[in-house]
Design a protein around this motif. Sequence first.
Motif, PDB file in Angstrom:
ATOM      1  N   PRO A  94      30.268  31.609  37.185  1.00 26.30           N
ATOM      2  CA  PRO A  94      30.806  31.474  38.547  1.00 26.30           C
ATOM      3  C   PRO A  94      29.894  32.132  39.572  1.00 26.30           C
ATOM      4  O   PRO A  94      29.581  33.315  39.472  1.00 26.30           O
ATOM      5  CB  PRO A  94      32.174  32.169  38.461  1.00 26.30           C
ATOM      6  CG  PRO A  94      32.108  33.032  37.240  1.00 26.30           C
ATOM      7  CD  PRO A  94      31.179  32.355  36.295  1.00 26.30           C
TER       8      PRO A  94
ATOM      9  N   LEU B 194      30.312  33.005  42.639  1.00 23.99           N
ATOM     10  CA  LEU B 194      30.888  33.971  43.565  1.00 23.99           C
ATOM     11  C   LEU B 194      31.549  35.137  42.844  1.00 23.99           C
ATOM     12  O   LEU B 194      32.429  35.795  43.392  1.00 23.99           O
ATOM     13  CB  LEU B 194      31.893  33.268  44.484  1.00 23.99           C
ATOM     14  CG  LEU B 194      31.281  32.167  45.361  1.00 23.99           C
ATOM     15  CD1 LEU B 194      32.358  31.428  46.138  1.00 23.99           C
ATOM     16  CD2 LEU B 194      30.244  32.754  46.320  1.00 23.99           C
ATOM     17  N   GLN B 195      31.128  35.393  41.615  1.00 25.65           N
ATOM     18  CA  GLN B 195      31.590  36.543  40.846  1.00 25.65           C
ATOM     19  C   GLN B 195      30.394  37.460  40.603  1.00 25.65           C
ATOM     20  O   GLN B 195      29.409  37.050  40.012  1.00 25.65           O
ATOM     21  CB  GLN B 195      32.193  36.092  39.514  1.00 25.65           C
ATOM     22  CG  GLN B 195      32.514  37.186  38.525  1.00 25.65           C
ATOM     23  CD  GLN B 195      33.580  38.151  39.002  1.00 25.65           C
ATOM     24  OE1 GLN B 195      33.265  39.236  39.495  1.00 25.65           O
ATOM     25  NE2 GLN B 195      34.845  37.783  38.857  1.00 25.65           N
TER      26      GLN B 195
ATOM     27  N   PHE C 200      38.326  30.527  41.691  1.00 23.89           N
ATOM     28  CA  PHE C 200      37.520  30.161  42.854  1.00 23.89           C
ATOM     29  C   PHE C 200      37.820  28.733  43.304  1.00 23.89           C
ATOM     30  O   PHE C 200      37.802  28.432  44.502  1.00 23.89           O
ATOM     31  CB  PHE C 200      36.032  30.329  42.550  1.00 23.89           C
ATOM     32  CG  PHE C 200      35.646  31.748  42.252  1.00 23.89           C
ATOM     33  CD1 PHE C 200      35.577  32.679  43.268  1.00 23.89           C
ATOM     34  CD2 PHE C 200      35.390  32.164  40.964  1.00 23.89           C
ATOM     35  CE1 PHE C 200      35.228  33.996  43.010  1.00 23.89           C
ATOM     36  CE2 PHE C 200      35.048  33.471  40.683  1.00 23.89           C
ATOM     37  CZ  PHE C 200      34.972  34.394  41.707  1.00 23.89           C
TER      38      PHE C 200
ATOM     39  N   GLY D  42      36.189  32.538  48.535  1.00 16.58           N
ATOM     40  CA  GLY D  42      36.507  33.667  47.660  1.00 16.58           C
ATOM     41  C   GLY D  42      35.258  34.314  47.119  1.00 16.58           C
ATOM     42  O   GLY D  42      34.242  33.654  46.893  1.00 16.58           O
ATOM     43  N   HIS D  43      35.314  35.617  46.940  1.00 11.58           N
ATOM     44  CA  HIS D  43      34.222  36.339  46.287  1.00 11.58           C
ATOM     45  C   HIS D  43      34.848  37.492  45.511  1.00 11.58           C
ATOM     46  O   HIS D  43      35.742  38.163  46.019  1.00 11.58           O
ATOM     47  CB  HIS D  43      33.222  36.875  47.311  1.00 11.58           C
ATOM     48  CG  HIS D  43      31.849  37.051  46.750  1.00 11.58           C
ATOM     49  ND1 HIS D  43      30.726  36.451  47.280  1.00 11.58           N
ATOM     50  CD2 HIS D  43      31.412  37.730  45.669  1.00 11.58           C
ATOM     51  CE1 HIS D  43      29.662  36.757  46.557  1.00 11.58           C
ATOM     52  NE2 HIS D  43      30.057  37.543  45.573  1.00 11.58           N
ATOM     53  N   SER D  44      34.393  37.692  44.279  1.00 10.34           N
ATOM     54  CA  SER D  44      35.042  38.671  43.403  1.00 10.34           C
ATOM     55  C   SER D  44      34.059  39.654  42.805  1.00 10.34           C
ATOM     56  O   SER D  44      32.868  39.368  42.644  1.00 10.34           O
ATOM     57  CB  SER D  44      35.775  37.962  42.252  1.00 10.34           C
ATOM     58  OG  SER D  44      36.844  37.187  42.734  1.00 10.34           O
TER      59      SER D  44
ATOM     60  N   THR E  52      39.377  40.530  44.157  1.00 10.29           N
ATOM     61  CA  THR E  52      38.953  39.287  44.809  1.00 10.29           C
ATOM     62  C   THR E  52      39.193  39.354  46.305  1.00 10.29           C
ATOM     63  O   THR E  52      40.250  39.798  46.760  1.00 10.29           O
ATOM     64  CB  THR E  52      39.733  38.094  44.218  1.00 10.29           C
ATOM     65  OG1 THR E  52      39.448  37.995  42.823  1.00 10.29           O
ATOM     66  CG2 THR E  52      39.323  36.792  44.903  1.00 10.29           C
TER      67      THR E  52
END
Length: 277
Positions: free
Chosen positions: A96, A98-99, A212, A222-224, A229
């Motif tokens: 992912p 955005l992780q 996401f 989203g960003h985690s 998150t």
Amino acid sequence: MHFRHTCLLTFLLKESLDVLLTYIMVMVNTSLLESSLPESAKHAIITPIPKKQSARDARELKNHRPVSNETFISKVIVRVVVEQLIKYLHENGLLPLLQSAYRHSHSTEIVLLRVLSDIIAAADCQEVTLLSLLDLSIAFDCVDHDILISRLQNSFGICGSVLSWLESFLTDRTQQVCYGATLSAVVQLCFGIPQGSVLGPLLFLLYTAELFDVIASSGLVGHSYADDTQAYISAAAKSADIVVDCFISCVERIEAWISSNCLKMNADKTQIIWLGT
């Protein structure tokens, strides 16, 4: 495959590595070939680590992080698996984007810079941002093994002997809690993945990767970092009512996804804030 469980201090093992290396290599290769992790390598001693240093917070069970201490051989075998698994995920673009947790060249700074940059860019365009900070309760301990195995196969294309080995890693795990130099009774785990292991965090990232898509489907970004998150949406101030409706819809979808995946949102640590000029 059965290996006798023995406790050997790591520094002693390193001093004898020239003698033991061949045997360690055989144990690792046998585990991979048989798609099975030894029973002794699936037992962990849990050491509760306080999240905060104050004595008052330390008395609350929820303020402790259950870190799993595993055998040296277990760590060696698992690290070999993780290196191969990460290589596969990278080459196929399956991690992912955005992780930022538990990944090379990623950190909490990456999350902070990305989210802050988006908020400032929106403000420069005379827009306001509605930001939510979401947190999961005991996230690692709630992972459902059947859902995880199914997701690894269907979403990430992991199958055959690799999937069998991962299933072996997850099942028939046992643990004890060490507190005040006293060990608890041994219990068997039906859910969860071990914190403190090399593989556990990576499996958690893959388990929650769908989140996401849920956030994006509502028009939010989203960003985690691990189970923390940030979900946010920007628009002109006059469109605040529309933004709120999108946000409420997103939260409802997130809660439904979390519930269907046996996870639980931590309401005490969930916050919402408007940001703008």
